[in-house]
Design an enzyme around this catalytic site. Structure first.
Site, PDB file in Angstrom:
ATOM      1  N   SER B  54       0.739  -1.139   0.010  1.00 35.55           N
ATOM      2  CA  SER B  54      -0.054   0.180   0.026  1.00 35.55           C
ATOM      3  C   SER B  54       0.793   1.487  -0.049  1.00 35.55           C
ATOM      4  O   SER B  54       0.295   2.359  -0.268  1.00 35.55           O
ATOM      5  CB  SER B  54      -1.187  -0.089   1.186  1.00 35.55           C
ATOM      6  OG  SER B  54      -0.134   0.080   2.371  1.00 35.55           O
ATOM      7  N   LYS B  91       0.427   4.451   6.425  1.00 33.28           N
ATOM      8  CA  LYS B  91       0.097   5.367   5.560  1.00 33.28           C
ATOM      9  C   LYS B  91       0.568   6.557   5.609  1.00 33.28           C
ATOM     10  O   LYS B  91       1.216   7.039   6.784  1.00 33.28           O
ATOM     11  CB  LYS B  91      -1.580   5.239   5.881  1.00 33.28           C
ATOM     12  CG  LYS B  91      -2.232   3.976   5.619  1.00 33.28           C
ATOM     13  CD  LYS B  91      -2.379   3.473   4.189  1.00 33.28           C
ATOM     14  CE  LYS B  91      -3.238   2.167   4.201  1.00 33.28           C
ATOM     15  NZ  LYS B  91      -2.006   1.038   4.476  1.00 33.28           N
TER      16      LYS B  91
END
Lengths: 412, 134
Positions: B54, B91
């Site tokens: 990700s 993230k």
């Protein structure tokens, strides 16, 4: 004034730090052998589960609420403890580590908002929840800390003018340094609360409770009487590099026996007893297949007795031994506690007492022989069965998240 | 704490001439110490391992070691580790109009918007990524 920083449900909090899925689930940590529950998260306490309860009695209830059960992971706890203690030192500039989850510190003119900041920062920086209590003495700081734990902010400052009120509603058994036996004795003598105790004449206290009790009473009256502990040694180590590599189990075992004898005398000299024995073997650093296996065994009781240390070391060796050319061996004695401060295991207190008194009688004799005839004059034969009962069963062991590259927590 | 053993790489500013007292002697500097580089706040730095792709456009790949420093206050644009539905996620943090967005650096993943009444549980700010090639 003196502050006490105490980690909340420390072992359970450590287990939770790298398990966000356990944030609001009950967590319990088991003793050595996975025998009984030694630490509980707040949720587990609310279920009415008591510290010291045997796992088999509570297993069903724990499973029914989806509680997480863990074996003691001392490697993890010690690393996180070091982090909390270092952080406290950075924030307040001084600190006296008292146990794996408690440290005293001194603070001049403590202010509520400053103490609150220190507490909140420790939690933010380490992820481990703590409570702070501040008062005139260590013994009072312990009580203040207890108060702090009950308050939403997790801190409490006990000002001199509020001491009497607190002492009046504190049962004598809740006071730091008053053990179960002393509590019963004082109860018979009409001392019910901490306040009752402070009202007694010093000579009366010394007569019934020795100088230790006197120090406690003075502390409760606001007079610091428990000295700063001299630098606590965290661990002792004995190691050797072999001239020629050793491969056989027996040769390695022999080297461990020497280490254990050395450690035993080091421990005796310092009046300490080890709760944990770690063994490490090393092959040559310059070979591609360099390896350094290690293992740790926790004893149910602290010991400075060579046969006990060796039996523990031998179990470590058995678990890590694989035929290879080892260049060195090392044994560590860790979790050192004061000699004579035995924390009895819950089940076999009587048996333990017997074993300890045997060891206490025998150890000086062994020491004396070693003094007179050299360290190697008297070493252990087999020490196998001796501590079998003390071995760790660790069916629910969590990874060593902070000390092993292969066990790092995962982020997706 | 033994997160890493100290690694000494002597670093000289001059070459050494044979047969004479080393003129580099006075120019010796401190060895390069990766602990000093990566663990600026040793007691408050944790390592996690990245799993999944990700964050690939940020150059963070599966298997990389994330060095997470909890002393740093996160600001918009920082790579962070946060707790999302019972697990850790790495993230990019974006703060927009007072609301936190966890942005994946990979178009295959949707942004995670933290609801107004929800508290973002931040584990820490990623200050370095370590990848061993062999």
């Amino acid at each position: 004034m003196i502050g006490l920083c105490d980690c909340n449900s420390f072992y359970a909090s450590c287990e939770r730090l790298f398990r966000p899925d356990l944030r609001s689930r009950a967590v319990v940590v088991l003793s050595n052998n996975d025998g009984c529950i030694v630490a509980l998260s707040g949720e587990a306490k609310k279920l009415g589960i008591k510290r010291g309860a045997p796992l088999f009695e509570e297993r069903e209830r724990l499973q029914s609420v989806g509680a997480a059960i863990f074996s003691s992971n001392y490697t993890l706890y010690q690393d996180l403890s070091d982090r909390v203690m270092d952080t406290l030192l950075t924030l307040v500039g001084n600190r006296e580590v008292y146990s794996i989850d408690e440290a005293f510190f001194s603070l001049e003119k403590p202010k509520e908002d400053h103490v609150q900041t220190v507490r909140d920062e420790i939690i933010r920086l380490t992820g481990i929840p703590v409570s702070l209590g501040v008062a005139r003495t260590k013994t009072l700081a312990k009580l203040a800390n207890h108060e702090g734990k009950r308050l939403p902010g997790g801190i409490s400052i006990l000002y001199p003018e509020d001491e009497e009120t607190l002492l009046r509603r504190t049962a004598i058994g809740e006071v730091w340094g008053i053990g179960r036996r002393r509590e019963e004795q004082l109860f018979r003598l009409g001392v019910r609360t901490a306040y009752d105790f402070t009202c007694k004449d010093e000579r009366w206290i010394e007569k019934h409770c020795t100088v230790t009790g006197l120090a406690t009473a003075r502390e409760l009256r606001g007079v610091p009487s428990i000295p700063r502990e001299v630098e606590k040694s965290i661990s002792l180590c004995s190691g050797i590099s072999f001239e020629k590599p050793k491969e056989s189990f027996e040769d390695l075992e022999q080297s461990l026996a020497c280490h254990c004898a050395t450690l035993s005398s080091k421990l005796r000299k310092r009046g300490k007893q080890a709760r944990e024995i770690t063994v490490a073997l090393y092959t040559s650093r310059f070979r591609d297949d360099y390896q350094s296996p290690s293992a740790t065994v926790t004893l149910a009781q602290g010991s400075d007795y060579t046969p006990t240390l060796l039996a523990a070391a031998k179990i470590c060796l058995t678990s890590i031994y694989r035929k290879a050319p080892y260049k060195a061996s090392r044994v560590w004695a860790t979790y050192l506690e004061e000699e004579g401060v035995h924390q009895y295991t819950l089940f076999n207190a009587e048996q333990e007492q017997k074993r300890i008194s045997q060891e206490e009688r025998l150890s000086p004799v062994v020491q004396e022989i070693q003094r007179s005839y050299g360290k190697r004059a008297l070493v252990c034969g087999t020490a196998g069965a001796m501590i079998k009962a003390d071995l760790m069963g660790q069916a629910y062991l969590s990874p060593r998240y902070t000390t092993d590259w292969k066990s790092l927590p995962t982020a997706h | 704490m033994g997160i890493m053993d100290e690694l000494h790489i002597p670093f000289f500013l001059e070459t050494v001439s044979c047969g004479f007292p080393s003129p580099a002697q006075d120019s010796r500097e401190e060895s390069l110490d990766f602990n000093a580089l990566l663990f600026k706040h040793k007691a408050n730095t944790y390592c996690l391992r990245c799993s999944g792709d990700s964050m690939k456009l940020k150059g963070i790949f599966s298997g990389d070691i994330l060095v997470v420093d909890r002393t740093i206050r996160a600001k918009s644009g920082d790579v962070i580790v946060a707790e999302i539905s019972g697990s850790f996620t790495v993230k990019t943090l974006i703060i927009e109009g007072g609301r936190a967005i966890l942005h994946a650096e990979n178009p295959a993943y949707a942004d995670i918007r933290v609801a107004q009444d929800e508290e973002l549980i931040l584990f820490g700010v990623v200050t370095a990524v370590v990848r061993c090639l062999r």
